[in-house]
Scaffold this active site. Sequence first.
Site, PDB file in Angstrom:
ATOM      1  N   CYS A   9      40.071  36.437  32.919  1.00  0.00           N
ATOM      2  CA  CYS A   9      39.439  37.722  32.636  1.00  0.00           C
ATOM      3  C   CYS A   9      40.207  38.405  31.514  1.00  0.00           C
ATOM      4  CB  CYS A   9      39.422  38.620  33.870  1.00  0.00           C
ATOM      5  SG  CYS A   9      38.717  40.245  33.508  1.00  0.00           S
ATOM      6  N   LEU A  15      34.905  47.456  41.016  1.00  0.00           N
ATOM      7  CA  LEU A  15      34.875  47.320  39.563  1.00  0.00           C
ATOM      8  C   LEU A  15      34.612  45.857  39.229  1.00  0.00           C
ATOM      9  CD1 LEU A  15      38.018  49.468  38.752  1.00  0.00           C
ATOM     10  CD2 LEU A  15      35.648  50.123  38.286  1.00  0.00           C
ATOM     11  N   ALA A  16      34.255  45.596  37.984  1.00  0.00           N
ATOM     12  CA  ALA A  16      34.007  44.207  37.599  1.00  0.00           C
ATOM     13  C   ALA A  16      35.220  43.338  37.898  1.00  0.00           C
ATOM     14  CB  ALA A  16      33.646  44.130  36.117  1.00  0.00           C
ATOM     15  N   GLU A  17      36.427  43.861  37.640  1.00  0.00           N
ATOM     16  CA  GLU A  17      37.638  43.078  37.891  1.00  0.00           C
ATOM     17  C   GLU A  17      38.769  43.978  38.386  1.00  0.00           C
ATOM     18  OE1 GLU A  17      37.745  39.819  37.555  1.00  0.00           O
ATOM     19  OE2 GLU A  17      36.003  39.415  36.259  1.00  0.00           O
ATOM     20  N   THR A  18      39.545  43.434  39.308  1.00  0.00           N
ATOM     21  CA  THR A  18      40.836  43.995  39.684  1.00  0.00           C
ATOM     22  C   THR A  18      41.885  42.929  39.405  1.00  0.00           C
ATOM     23  OG1 THR A  18      39.928  45.432  41.398  1.00  0.00           O
ATOM     24  CG2 THR A  18      42.264  44.877  41.558  1.00  0.00           C
TER      25      THR A  18
END
Length: 261
Positions: A71, A44-47
């Site tokens: 983020c 995913l774009a961010e964790t």
Amino acid sequence: MKIPIYQVDAFTNERFKGNPAAVCPLDVWLPDAVMQNIAQENNLAETAFIVPNGNEVEIRWFTPTVEVDLCGHATLASAYVLFHELAYAKDQINFISPRSGPLTVSKNGSVLALNFPVDSLTELPIQAVHAIGLSQTPRLVFKGKTDYLFVYDSEADILNLQPDFEALKAHDVRGIIVTAPGETTDFVSRFFGPACGVNEDPVTGSAHTTLTPYWAGVFGKTELTARQLSQRTGDLTCKLLGDRVEIAGEAVLYLRGEIEV
């Protein structure tokens, strides 16, 4: 070791829209390499990883390839998990980031409001290099702490941009924010970050620390509505508060599960 994981669609009240982020609540920090591997596996774009620490919650964010300084959507997703899945009792969460300092998220009904430090902008003369990887040259160019801000004339310009993601990696920044006045919102944007492993981010909370002060100056007001024009789309309300920015939106749970590490 079993680690809980949640996936939340942020900056939307509809599942499959907004920006999906994974959230992993921890008791203590894992080794950096393990967290990076989890983020890469999630793809995913961010964790986000969160660890309680007294009256604060420590938070860190990883793309599939790197740890990042800030983020927004994964912070919003982390707050959603704390409020709705982990029975966090107060109406405000005091996050602390080793890279960005104190960050708060407050809850008002279904709306979660991030409070982030404002970005600083420097206008640059437009050069040929600024058109690399984009199908149209911007009208104005600014440099923030980590990103470029490219300003265009219309919402149609933003929708019609055809980025060359490989070429965009040549820019020595985290990402490129493209923006214009909106047709039904104050402003619209897209965010391209191939250099940090995210070709196009669906909804980028941190980019609005850059967008908000710019458009507040253009429109002469401190409260603004925004839409990010990715394929998934997302809606935000933004408020300039001196050297801070409030970025608000909703979120919806997609997944709860468990990781084996």
